[in-house]
Every structure is written in C-alpha cells, then in structure tokens.
Design a protein around this motif. Structure first.
Motif, short mmCIF file in Angstrom:
data_model
loop_
_atom_site.label_atom_id
_atom_site.label_comp_id
_atom_site.label_asym_id
_atom_site.label_seq_id
_atom_site.Cartn_x
_atom_site.Cartn_y
_atom_site.Cartn_z
N ASP A 102 65.44 4.20 29.66
CA ASP A 102 64.79 3.05 29.04
C ASP A 102 64.81 1.82 29.92
OD1 ASP A 102 63.50 1.34 27.44
OD2 ASP A 102 64.93 1.36 25.80
N GLU A 103 63.73 1.64 30.64
CA GLU A 103 63.62 0.53 31.58
C GLU A 103 63.23 -0.79 30.90
OE1 GLU A 103 65.34 2.13 34.38
OE2 GLU A 103 64.08 0.55 35.21
N GLY A 104 63.09 -0.75 29.57
CA GLY A 104 62.84 -1.99 28.85
C GLY A 104 64.04 -2.93 28.93
N MET A 105 65.22 -2.36 29.12
CA MET A 105 66.42 -3.19 29.18
C MET A 105 66.68 -3.66 30.60
SD MET A 105 69.07 -1.76 26.43
CE MET A 105 68.01 -0.38 25.99
N ALA A 106 65.85 -4.58 31.02
CA ALA A 106 65.89 -5.07 32.40
C ALA A 106 65.50 -6.54 32.39
CB ALA A 106 64.89 -4.29 33.24
N THR A 108 63.21 -9.43 32.72
CA THR A 108 61.76 -9.45 32.50
C THR A 108 61.25 -8.21 31.75
OG1 THR A 108 60.93 -8.47 34.61
CG2 THR A 108 61.44 -10.82 34.63
N GLY A 109 62.17 -7.38 31.26
CA GLY A 109 61.80 -6.33 30.31
C GLY A 109 61.06 -5.11 30.85
N THR A 110 61.00 -4.95 32.16
CA THR A 110 60.37 -3.75 32.71
C THR A 110 61.08 -3.28 33.98
OG1 THR A 110 58.79 -4.67 34.32
CG2 THR A 110 58.13 -4.73 32.00
N PHE A 111 60.73 -2.06 34.38
CA PHE A 111 61.29 -1.46 35.60
C PHE A 111 60.87 -2.20 36.86
CE2 PHE A 111 57.90 1.53 37.46
CZ PHE A 111 56.86 0.80 36.94
N LYS A 112 59.92 -3.10 36.74
CA LYS A 112 59.47 -3.85 37.91
C LYS A 112 60.60 -4.72 38.47
CE LYS A 112 55.09 -2.55 37.68
NZ LYS A 112 54.40 -1.80 38.73
N GLY A 345 63.36 4.41 16.73
CA GLY A 345 63.63 2.97 16.74
C GLY A 345 63.40 2.33 18.09
N ALA A 346 62.70 3.02 18.97
CA ALA A 346 62.49 2.49 20.33
C ALA A 346 61.06 2.00 20.47
CB ALA A 346 62.79 3.57 21.36
N PHE A 347 60.94 0.71 20.76
CA PHE A 347 59.62 0.10 20.89
C PHE A 347 59.23 0.19 22.36
CE2 PHE A 347 57.14 -3.94 19.48
CZ PHE A 347 55.95 -3.29 19.79
N VAL A 348 58.69 1.34 22.75
CA VAL A 348 58.36 1.57 24.16
C VAL A 348 56.98 0.99 24.48
CG1 VAL A 348 59.72 3.70 24.11
CG2 VAL A 348 57.22 3.82 23.88
N CYS A 349 56.71 0.81 25.76
CA CYS A 349 55.40 0.29 26.18
C CYS A 349 54.37 1.43 26.14
CB CYS A 349 55.51 -0.32 27.57
SG CYS A 349 55.96 0.84 28.86
N PRO A 350 53.08 1.09 26.19
CA PRO A 350 52.04 2.14 26.12
C PRO A 350 52.18 3.17 27.25
CG PRO A 350 51.05 -0.05 25.89
CD PRO A 350 52.50 -0.27 26.22
N GLU A 351 52.56 2.72 28.43
CA GLU A 351 52.70 3.64 29.56
C GLU A 351 53.81 4.66 29.26
OE1 GLU A 351 52.85 0.34 29.75
OE2 GLU A 351 51.09 -0.28 30.88
N GLY A 352 54.92 4.16 28.72
CA GLY A 352 56.01 5.07 28.33
C GLY A 352 55.56 6.05 27.26
N THR A 379 58.74 2.71 31.12
CA THR A 379 58.75 1.68 32.15
C THR A 379 58.96 0.24 31.64
OG1 THR A 379 56.34 1.84 32.08
CG2 THR A 379 57.46 2.98 33.87
N GLY A 380 58.90 0.05 30.31
CA GLY A 380 59.12 -1.32 29.84
C GLY A 380 59.13 -1.46 28.32
N MET A 381 59.36 -2.70 27.88
CA MET A 381 59.38 -3.04 26.46
C MET A 381 57.97 -3.04 25.90
SD MET A 381 61.50 -6.60 26.34
CE MET A 381 61.97 -6.51 24.62
N GLY A 382 57.79 -2.47 24.73
CA GLY A 382 56.49 -2.52 24.07
C GLY A 382 56.10 -3.94 23.68
#
Lengths: 409, 409
Positions: A102-106, A108-112, A345-352, A379-382
């Motif tokens: 889960d790269e949302g926990m970064a 700025t909220g993404t793996f970037k 319960g995971a609010f993932v991004c569309p790419e994920g 790859t990031g937070m939804g």
C-alpha cells in the motif's frame, strides 16, 4: 563504512557507460541510463539481519541507493509501506495469498515519493538548482515538495485534465506550475524545450537515472517483508512503467547479493487501461517496443501514458519472467475500487484498483494458481482523485434526532 | 505467549472497575474508563529488543493493547509513522532538536487511524455489529473504513462545515452519514440519542475505552524512535485531547515497564486555536476542568471542540508534567503551514501547523530551551483540508513553449 556501493551508470540499450558524479540525462543513443553497484563487494559486508536496527524508511537500503553521502539525503520519511494480507478479497477472488503493497501511506500519498526522495537527494548531491518535469499529477506533487525541502526550484507541466486536488497540491508547494491543454506527451515536449531554454535538469520519467532507484526499494521491501522469500506474481499498474522496471531490478540485485533464491523470479504483470494500452498491445504482438497510443483516455489518470520511454524495459521484464500484460475497462476499475473499500476498508487509487481487477481476471483464466503468492502494488491514496461531491446526505438541525436507519436493526 | 496483558477497566475519576470482556461505555459516574495492564508481569517477559523483528505497525506493541486474540485484529497497516528531524525549521525557530511525528502517513491520512484500528479491532472482538460516532471529519473517515473491513455498520454524524473532501471519504465507505447544521457538540447529542434508539455502540471520543489505547502507540513509537530516551517537550493540537492523554499514558506505562527513565517525563503542551480554547482558558485559570466555549470557530477544524469529555485528563497531564497550554490565531496557522511546506516540504494539516507555531512562541518566550528535544505531533495530511482552487496557472496549448520564468536564471 561506505554509504553507497554505486559505481557508475550504464546505458539500458548500448554498451556505453557514464560516471555518476555529475548530472546525466539520457545516453547519447537516446536510451535511459541505469545505476550499477558493486554487489560482490557489498555481499561480503552486509547481511539481511544488519537491517533490523535501521530506520523504518527506504534509506535502510542506502548501500543499494546512489546517494554517496548521508548528509545529502532529503527525506520526508518515505518507504516501508505495509504489505497487507487481503483475506476477504483474496477469498472472493480465490487467491489464498493475496497481498497489497500500500503505497498510499507515503509523503504526498503516493509511490511517487520514493522516486522523488532519491531523485531529489541525488540532484541535491550533484548541485542541481532547478528542474523541470512533465507529470500526470502525483509525480509533480512529490517532486515539488521534496524540491522545496532541498531548496531546488521546480517547473512542473501538467495536463489540464489532471486531478484538481493534485494540481492544488503542486501549487501549494510554490512550484512554477504550467497547465497544458493536452496529454503528458505534450507536456514532455514542452519540458524538453524548457530544459534547454532555462538550463534546467529534465527529470521526466527515465530521463534522469535516479527515480528508478527510489522505486526499486518497493522490491527490497516486499522481499524483506516476506522474510526474503520471493513472491510468485507482482501486478503493477503501468503508465511510464518505472516501478515495474525498478522492482525487477531490485529482485535481480537481491539475487546477485545472495539474499533471495537465485532461481526464482516473480512473474511481472503490467496492467493498463483499455483506453491506453500500448504495452499490452506490444506484448500481445510479441514486440520489443510499444507504439504511440492515439487518443488515449482513462479515468486512471496515472496510467494515461500513450508512449513510455522505458516501454522496452517493461516488456523485457515481462518476457524474462514469463509475465504478461493486460488491460481493464474503466467501469471495471470503478467497480473494483468500490469493492475493495467495502471488503477491505482500503481506499485505493484507480490505478491500484485496475491491478486488483487484473488479478481477478488472471485467476479466473487460470493464469495464476489458487495458492500462489500474489502482490498488488497500490500506487496511491484514492482520496487524491476525489472531487468534492454534491452533498446528498440528510442535513439535521441541532436537537433533531435520527428518525430512521434503513438497514440497521 | 499472552497476546494482551490488559486486565480490566478502571474509572478515570472514581474507584470503580469494570471487566473488559464485554461492551462498556462510560463509568456509572459519567467519566471515561481506562484500560489497565499487568505491567509487572509483562516486564519480566518482554524487552525492547524483542520488538526488532516485529511488524512495522502499531501491533508490534500488542501486549500493551487491549485485543486479546490476534485473529480479531483489523489492520490497514497503521502506525510506525516517521519521526522526522526538522532542521531548517528548527534552525529558524532556534530549536536545535526539533522533530515532527508525521501522522499524515497513515491509512486515511491522519492519526485517527490508530484509534480506529484498535477501537474497531476491540469492537470486533466484543461482537459489536453497529456503531455511531459524532466527528469533525477525520475520525469518521477512519472509523468508517475500518468498520467496513470488520463488517460493522457505522452511523456517522458530522457538522456541515467539516471539510468536503473528508465528507466524501466517509460517504465512499458506505457509512450511514448525517450532516448537522451545528458543531460536534450538537452531533454528539444526536449520537447519544441514536445509540439508545438503534442499540448502537457509541464510539464518541472517550465514551468507549479503546480509542485512547490506539493513540497511545504514538508515545511508544516516539520513545522507540528515540532509542528509549525521553524527549523534553511534546506539543499536541488538542481538540478532544485523546492523543495527549494517550501519549502521557504511554510514557507512564513505559516507565512502569522500566523501558525508559522513570524520573523524566516530557512536558506536555496542549495547543488550541484562539477561536476555541477552553483548555487554555482552564489552564490559565488553574482549573481542573474546562467550560463550554461558546461560538467556537477556527479553520483548524479538528480542534474545534468547545468542551471535551476528557478535558480534566488533559489538564492533569499538563499539570503533572509542568507543561502548559496556549492558543494561536488562525492567521498564524496559515502562515506557519505555508512556512513548513516551503522550508521542509511537509504539507501538514492546520492543526499540526498550530502546534508548530506554538513551538515558535514557546521558544521565543524562553519556556523551551535551545537544546531541548521537542516533538510536534502533526495529526494529518494538509491535503485533506484542501478545496479545489480556482485555476490560476497559465494554460498552454500542445506545441507552445514556456516564454518566461520569473525567478529562474
């Protein structure tokens, strides 16, 4: 103790090599440069257990990163994101060992953040003062904020359709932000021109060699979190594809270090959207490179990349690991995203979410077996993709009480 | 191996005790219940180094958490957020050892994930099927998502002025969401009524005993990240104040375990906004409890709490540690938030920015010394508070080039 075991840069296509102690962009042949390390020497002095007492961020792997001196590191605490078992969803998909990285926990909220942390740290070490980047949004946000911390000026060029919230995030960082009424490929051309006109470091995807090194740490972490066992399949939503190339590079480095089984490599899966699937098309046609995808369109904005500079490296990783590439529909992405929230319960991004749906399809087709260990990169937070919705919830006045609740007892 | 060393609940005001193996709300006297542990027994079997090989989340401290069986844990990978040195800002403020505990890197982007993870896990263990919560936003988002994963139905009541993005986040989780044209105190009254009317578990701040246990882990992590040394000052933006009460509880437990110096306790600072500063007022008047703050108003929405149920516990922690309480202006928050982005690349939330500005003031007044180790709790991501801004950036057409850049060479 040597901080980095990086030795030099080498071209990903031709035999050319370059020193890594000064700013480099692409090879003279036009292909991306990759960082090389003295792994044989490192294998003698570093063991996996040495990591245990280190910081819980990606700099725990500093010997395998390009920054030569710790004092040049620009960190916001990136890395060591959780590898979460997804039991309910796995059961639903008939995949017993399904995990989400889960790269949302970064920051700025993404793996970037990973690419930005290592890219900006190395730019800082090399004395860069200004950079330019075309971006679909999240990379621009990450690089802007790390650039702030490093005192580097950032020029960011972003398509008009990029998520509004992310645009605001970039603006907040005080970057020089330009909006283009086109795609990331149009932004990329402008960035190339601006780099020349204003003497800027062009940090477009794979046009500088260090972003991939940051993203590589996803692979190190997956291996460490699985106690140095190799998973069977890794699904990655591929736009520029840097993360996939990077994780593959990570597993090869770990094999060369002797930290993981040298004969087992995960099968890599590149997931794209049906509205922008150049790598899928190339893989289906068994080609080594992709072609520009005209009129590309998908709500998974991060993978709306019509032609990736590193496409041949993505395809190479897929071919060499007996992986595959497949595309999913936008409707499937939306449906799976909602499903992941409600089940896990995971609010993932569309790419994920696209990668999750791809896993579902690959299991249905039998390409993946029930008991294989499957890793999905979210790859990031939804949340970052959300627009302010119309308020449809009931509004109560102070002192009111809730009259009815539809489904509760 | 015992998973939890929790023994029972005790009242924070009167001598009453309660068992923790069934649903409990407040003590009969109306005060919050706190969880007790058999620390003497635990001290014999667990040492700090035993944590090294454990998961990088808050469950690494499972003996000091109330969940009796690992199988009941509902986790999204929460905890072990970075403790970041803030060198540029520290230098600017004349605080040599300034750190930010960055709670933005959490599921749902705020520290509320900790309380939700432990609260929902315990609710899951106790067989809860439905809950109700009044919230200024972030707690509602966190509890909604963890409730999804646990299969628990959530009724969320939120003021109309809560950030729109967070409201959308709650709605996405499929919670039963109600908006109230008032403050969190109005929402709280409705929640209490709904709890009775619909037989729901009331998870309002401190009305259930486990949220505080989740937030306690911030204290454990700070101590572990400082290699079991105690910092000098901890600044916390206080709305309900649970985090402050919880971190204080954590440090007391660590002292009783013998893991940290038993004679040194950090001084706790409660930071509020001038438009809603009941705890500051009570502290200035040397009172044990606060009074309801009429017409409260601040852009730092998370600390817009006119009367906290646990106010007396917050004040107690401040008095017992020679701490203090102070209020900052909304303009100061905005200014400091921008400053933190530009200097450190960290997009903190307004509540976090308030705590930074408070540190600045306390250093200026001499209340903190230059070489003291100062920890600021940034409770969440700034991004969650952002509204879609008007697009003021230049829009280019494909093929255009950037004509001028104001400040670059």
């Amino acid at each position: 103790m040597t901080h980095s075991y990086a030795t030099h840069l080498s071209c990903s296509k031709c035999p050319e090599v370059y020193p890594s102690d000064r700013v480099q962009q692409l090879c003279m042949c036009g292909a991306p440069l990759l960082v090389n390390y003295n792994l044989r020497k490192l294998a003698k002095v570093l063991k996996p257990d040495d990591l245990l007492k280190r910081s819980h961020d990606l700099w725990r792997y500093h010997e395998l990163l390009p920054v030569q001196s710790a004092k040049n590191i620009i960190s916001l605490g990136e890395g060591m994101t959780p590898l979460l078992p997804m039991k309910k969803l796995g059961s639903d998909m008939d995949i017993t060992h399904l995990y989400m990285k889960d790269e949302g926990m970064a920051p700025t909220g993404t793996f970037k953040a990973r690419g930005a942390a290592v890219g900006i740290s190395k730019a800082n070490e090399l004395g860069v003062r200004g950079l330019v980047m075309p971006t679909n949004g999240n990379a621009g946000a990450a690089w802007s904020l790390y650039a702030c911390k490093a005192g580097i000026q950032a020029v960011i060029i972003m398509p008009r359709d990029a998520p509004a919230l992310i645009r605001s995030e970039v603006a907040s960082a005080g970057s020089h932000l330009f909006i283009v009424d086109g795609l990331i490929s149009d932004a990329g051309k402008m960035a190339a021109t601006a780099a020349v006109d204003f003497h800027l470091y062009d940090v477009s995807t794979l046009k500088e060699p260090y972003r991939i090194e940051g993203k590589k740490t996803m692979g190190f972490e997956i291996a460490e979190q699985l106690n140095w066992e190799t998973p069977d399949v890794i699904l990655y939503p591929a736009g520029g594809g840097v993360g996939l190339i990077a994780i593959y590079k990570a597993f090869k480095e770990l094999q060369n270090l002797g930290w993981i089984n040298s004969r087992k490599m995960p099968r890599f899966v590149a997931v794209q959207a049906e509205g922008c699937a150049p790598i899928v098309k190339a893989w289906e046609e068994k080609k080594k490179e992709s072609e520009f995808w005209p009129d590309s369109r998908t709500l998974a904005f991060g993978i709306n990349v019509p032609k990736a500079l590193g496409d041949f490296l993505v395809l190479q990783a897929i071919y060499e690991t007996n992986g595959c590439a497949l595309a999913v529909k936008d409707e499937e992405i939306i449906k799976e995203q909602k499903n992941i929230i409600r089940e896990e319960g995971a609010f993932v991004c569309p790419e994920g979410a696209a990668a999750f749906f791809a896993a579902r399809k690959l299991r249905e087709s039998g390409w993946m077996k029930e008991d294989e260990r499957v890793i999905i990169i979210n790859t990031g937070m939804g949340l970052k993709y959300m627009n302010k919705e119309e308020m449809v919830q009931p509004v109560l006045q102070p002192g009111d009480s809730i009259k009815s609740l539809s489904v509760l007892p």
